[in-house]
Design an enzyme around this catalytic site. Structure first.
Site, PDB file in Angstrom:
ATOM      1  NE  ARG A 117      -0.583  -0.129   4.977  1.00  0.00           N
ATOM      2  CZ  ARG A 117      -1.192  -0.153   6.157  1.00  0.00           C
ATOM      3  NH1 ARG A 117      -2.485  -0.054   6.232  1.00  0.00           N
ATOM      4  NH2 ARG A 117      -0.493  -0.274   7.274  1.00  0.00           N
ATOM      5  CB  CYS A 121       3.967  10.143  -6.438  1.00  0.00           C
ATOM      6  SG  CYS A 121       4.517  11.848  -6.284  1.00  0.00           S
ATOM      7  CG  ASN A 155      -5.222   4.107   6.693  1.00  0.00           C
ATOM      8  OD1 ASN A 155      -6.113   4.181   7.543  1.00  0.00           O
ATOM      9  ND2 ASN A 155      -4.095   3.448   6.906  1.00  0.00           N
ATOM     10  CD  GLU A 156      -1.814   4.622  10.366  1.00  0.00           C
ATOM     11  OE1 GLU A 156      -0.945   3.897   9.870  1.00  0.00           O
ATOM     12  OE2 GLU A 156      -2.205   4.492  11.538  1.00  0.00           O
ATOM     13  CB  CYS A 164       7.949  10.821  -3.549  1.00  0.00           C
ATOM     14  SG  CYS A 164       7.733  10.099  -5.188  1.00  0.00           S
ATOM     15  CB  CYS A 166       8.512   9.986  -8.891  1.00  0.00           C
ATOM     16  SG  CYS A 166       7.270  11.252  -8.609  1.00  0.00           S
ATOM     17  CB  CYS A 169       8.813  14.432  -6.533  1.00  0.00           C
ATOM     18  SG  CYS A 169       7.391  13.773  -5.643  1.00  0.00           S
ATOM     19  CD  GLU A 313      -6.118   2.505  11.843  1.00  0.00           C
ATOM     20  OE1 GLU A 313      -5.084   1.945  12.239  1.00  0.00           O
ATOM     21  OE2 GLU A 313      -6.322   2.811  10.655  1.00  0.00           O
ATOM     22  CD  GLU A 362      -1.959  -4.463   8.807  1.00  0.00           C
ATOM     23  OE1 GLU A 362      -3.171  -4.223   8.897  1.00  0.00           O
ATOM     24  OE2 GLU A 362      -1.070  -3.627   9.029  1.00  0.00           O
TER      25      GLU A 362
HETATM   26  C1  GAL Z   1      -2.244   1.231  11.171  1.00  0.00           C
HETATM   27  C2  GAL Z   1      -2.955   1.227   9.826  1.00  0.00           C
HETATM   28  C3  GAL Z   1      -3.903   0.048   9.716  1.00  0.00           C
HETATM   29  C4  GAL Z   1      -3.201  -1.192  10.143  1.00  0.00           C
HETATM   30  C5  GAL Z   1      -2.738  -1.036  11.568  1.00  0.00           C
HETATM   31  C6  GAL Z   1      -2.097  -2.268  12.154  1.00  0.00           C
HETATM   32  O1  GAL Z   1      -1.059   1.933  11.082  1.00  0.00           O
HETATM   33  O2  GAL Z   1      -3.676   2.413   9.609  1.00  0.00           O
HETATM   34  O3  GAL Z   1      -4.358  -0.045   8.379  1.00  0.00           O
HETATM   35  O4  GAL Z   1      -2.135  -1.399   9.271  1.00  0.00           O
HETATM   36  O5  GAL Z   1      -1.817   0.003  11.615  1.00  0.00           O
HETATM   37  O6  GAL Z   1      -0.850  -2.516  11.625  1.00  0.00           O
HETATM   38 ZN    ZN Z   2       6.810  11.696  -6.413  1.00  0.00          ZN
END
Ligand code: GAL
Ligand code: ZN
Length: 662
Positions: A117, A121, A155-156, A164, A166, A169, A313, A362
């Site tokens: 994941r 870029c 996400n995060e 990056c 590339c 960039c 989370e 995971e």
């Molecule tokens: C977080 C992420 C989740 C999952 C979790 C456990 O950093 O947002 O998608 O990866 O950690 O590793």
């Molecule tokens: Zn880039």
């Protein structure tokens, strides 16, 4: 513009409680009881979709929202609302194949492969177009769905990888610099000090992102501007999505789950959000003594950027990825984690994740339910919390966390600047964490506050070695001191300007008048065993770590500690200048726990509440009430008196929440 402050409560209309949920991982039979079980656990929200792009758009331009529509409706029927996510952290394989130019390139020039994941870029015009396209499709589809109430962007950002290099960039970095220096290449050359090593640029087009494949070290000013570029690029990428979401439905609240490097969470990134999110994983600290201190650090740090936050989370089981497998939280531990987070500013909280997955990288990251879908003690614990939050949730609204002992933090530029010239020294943030732990163990109301934020109520404010320092911050600090505060400045602070060059003035630069001291000489302490340098404070000797400075106090400034060791012997090591009702302490070495008693004495600090060691106390409050949290981290029961004067016995891992009216 909203004021981002550590004291800002969330503007959410309730305490949202639930989990990240991945219906795309399971067949209908396994999902059958999910909604009922969630409702029974007191959930009012789930988070959906952040890695489901290939499910939402199985073929280019052909969308299929069926599974999510059905899931959202089922949950909605039981009063559980949805936070949907833009799925851009995991773009589908077809996009990587058709447009390999979206793939990120690391500092060694290696292009990332599709297969995990976060491989695209943020500066890629092609990827941004697809990010807008999928966001628009989702926004259009869900705009009138009454059960969808919130969004998480991506996400995060920057979790696994933030740089990056590339082709996109290269031009995007040049454009960023062109804008920053108003198209004036001479201004950039001056700011970067390019006269050194013949780095003078004649045109912005000559500049490249600073990869680490040079014969030797890069220009620190250029490097810092590159980190600023990364922050700006991800902020723009997120802004694209937020613009679309806001236009579709202004009632949605929008968050993002941080916190990672090279992002200015005190700037436009967070201005764009309704509330900042922090993903909280206490079990990464495998040392059980350090774990609670580190958890408190994480949530205090999260609050420093913009105020109370959401936890999209919160760890709900042991985590396992290829290189590690954590301890299983013991009975009561998940509940304890939850209340530590809430006590220190979480105004909503979702667990990661509903059910442990059976495949993928995971497959051992445990959720509330196990692989076999059987509810066990983790579910029972979450259910208990859900029931408790029905009463507590409304009481938390509008309250902020009381802090009287604060450490400067929440500045990515200060931290990034340090990383360009670290000299093997701990970073400002690493020292902040150590000092935080020292105050936390003694139960002071400790938190983190940026120098531009509100210092109301703070008695002691510590700036740990912020070499890069904005002179614009000084007047507020002076006001804080004159009003009775104790300001503690660690060595090397204000020695570098905002371009990351050494200041022209005698150090500590813009702070020398306020501190009433100048630094005559400085040195790294490379041989502490062979050539120890000690501070002598009130007759007590303490070994100095990392760094030493010979201080020259101005008239009126007194010497609190002197040096002992080598040619430093007898010179000033720590000084104090009284100013107005307060004082400025300058410490000519790295801050350590040994200094804490002296700082407490000078500032008149008191612990928040008398409790035995290993019991954590936190207070949230508003104008009418105080909510006290007592949390037992010991393996044995703890006895103390509650604020109502009643004797309390708190079992291991147990939490007591006590409300007092003002
Ligand atoms: C977080 C992420 C989740 C999952 C979790 C456990 O950093 O947002 O998608 O990866 O950690 O590793
Ligand atoms: Zn880039």
């Amino acid at each position: 513009m909203k004021t981002l402050s550590h004291r800002r409560p969330a503007t959410l209309d309730r305490f949202w409680f639930g989990a990240a949920y991945y219906p795309e991982h399971w067949d209908a039979a396994t999902r059958e009881h999910d909604a009922d079980r969630m409702a029974a656990a007191g959930f009012n929200m789930v988070r959906l979709g952040e890695f489901a792009w290939d499910r939402l758009e199985p073929l280019p331009g052909q969308f299929d929202f069926g599974l999510f529509d059905e899931t959202i409706a089922r949950l909605g029927d039981r009063g559980i609302r949805t936070m949907f996510c833009t799925p851009t952290a995991a773009p589908p394989v077809g996009l990587s194949r058709r447009h390999p130019e979206i793939l990120r390139v690391n500092e060694n020039g290696v292009t990332f492969e599709h297969g995990s994941r976060q491989h695209a870029c943020h500066a890629s015009p092609v990827f941004r177009e697809h990010s807008r396209r999928i966001t628009q499709a989702l926004a259009d589809h869900f705009r009138d769905n009454p059960h969808v109430v919130a969004w998480q962007t991506d996400n995060e950002f920057h979790c696994h990888f933030s740089e990056c290099h590339c082709a996109n960039c290269q031009t995007a970095f040049q454009d960023f610099l062109r804008q920053k220096y108003s198209g004036d290449i001479a201004a950039l050359n001056a700011a970067w000090g390019t006269a050194f090593w013949a780095l003078t640029y004649r045109d912005f087009a000559e500049i490249r992102t600073p990869k680490r494949d040079k014969p030797t070290f890069a220009n620190p000013a250029a490097q810092l501007d590159y980190y600023r570029y990364l922050s700006a690029a991800v902020t723009e990428f997120q802004h694209d999505q937020i613009e679309i979401l806001r236009a579709a439905n202004p009632r949605w609240f929008v968050t993002h789950n941080g916190l990672f490097g090279h992002i200015d969470y005190r700037g436009k990134f967070t201005q764009d959000l309704d509330i900042l999110g922090y993903d909280c994983y206490p079990m990464f600290a495998t040392d059980v003594v350090w774990r609670p201190a580190n958890h408190a650090f994480g949530v205090n740090y999260a609050r420093a950027w913009s105020g109370n936050f959401i936890i999209p989370e919160q760890q709900s089981g042991p985590g396992g990825q290829a290189p590690y497998f954590q301890d299983h939280p013991e009975p009561g531990e998940l509940r304890k984690f939850t209340y530590v987070s809430i006590a220190r500013g979480a105004d909503s909280l979702l667990y990661f994740r509903w059910r442990t997955c059976r495949s993928g990288a995971e497959e051992y990251w445990c959720g509330i339910l196990d692989h076999d879908n059987v509810p066990r003690r983790r579910y029972a614990e979450v259910k208990q919390i859900g029931a408790e939050l029905r009463e507590l949730g409304p009481q938390l609204r509008g309250t902020h966390v009381h802090v009287d002992t604060a450490i400067a933090s929440a500045d990515h530029e200060v931290e990034d600047a340090h990383s360009t010239l670290p000299f093997g020294l701990p970073s400002p943030q690493a020292v902040a964490a150590k000092i935080h732990e020292a105050f936390w163990r003694r139960n002071y109301a400790v938190g983190f506050i940026h120098p531009t934020d509100d210092l109301a109520g703070v008695k002691l404010y510590v700036i740990p070695h912020w070499a890069t320092f904005d002179p614009g911050w000084v007047p507020a600090l002076e006001k804080f001191v004159r009003g009775g505060g104790t300001l503690v400045i660690g060595a090397r602070t204000a020695t570098r300007d905002m371009h990351n060059n050494v200041v022209a003035e005698t150090i500590p630069g813009c702070l020398r008048d306020l501190a009433g001291v100048t630094v005559a000489e400085y040195s790294r302490i490379n041989l502490p065993k062979q050539r120890p340098r000690h501070l002598v404070l009130a007759g007590k000797k303490m070994l100095a770590e990392h760094w030493c400075e010979i201080l020259e106090p101005a008239a009126g400034t007194t010497t609190l500690a002197k040096w002992s060791g080598r040619h430093l012997t007898g010179t000033a090591a720590v000084t104090v200048r009284q100013l107005g009702q307060g004082r400025v302490v300058y410490v000519g070495t790295y801050l350590t726990e040994a200094l804490v008693p002296a700082l407490v004495k000078l500032s008149g600090l008191k612990p928040l509440w008398p409790v035995p060691a290993g019991v954590e106390v936190v207070r949230r409050q508003d104008a009418r009430k105080q909510l006290w949290f007592f949390i037992n981290h010991n393996d044995r029961p703890a006895k103390f008196k509650s604020p109502a004067g009643k004797p309390v016995t708190l079992q291991p891992n147990d939490v007591l929440i006590h409300a007092t009216k003002l």
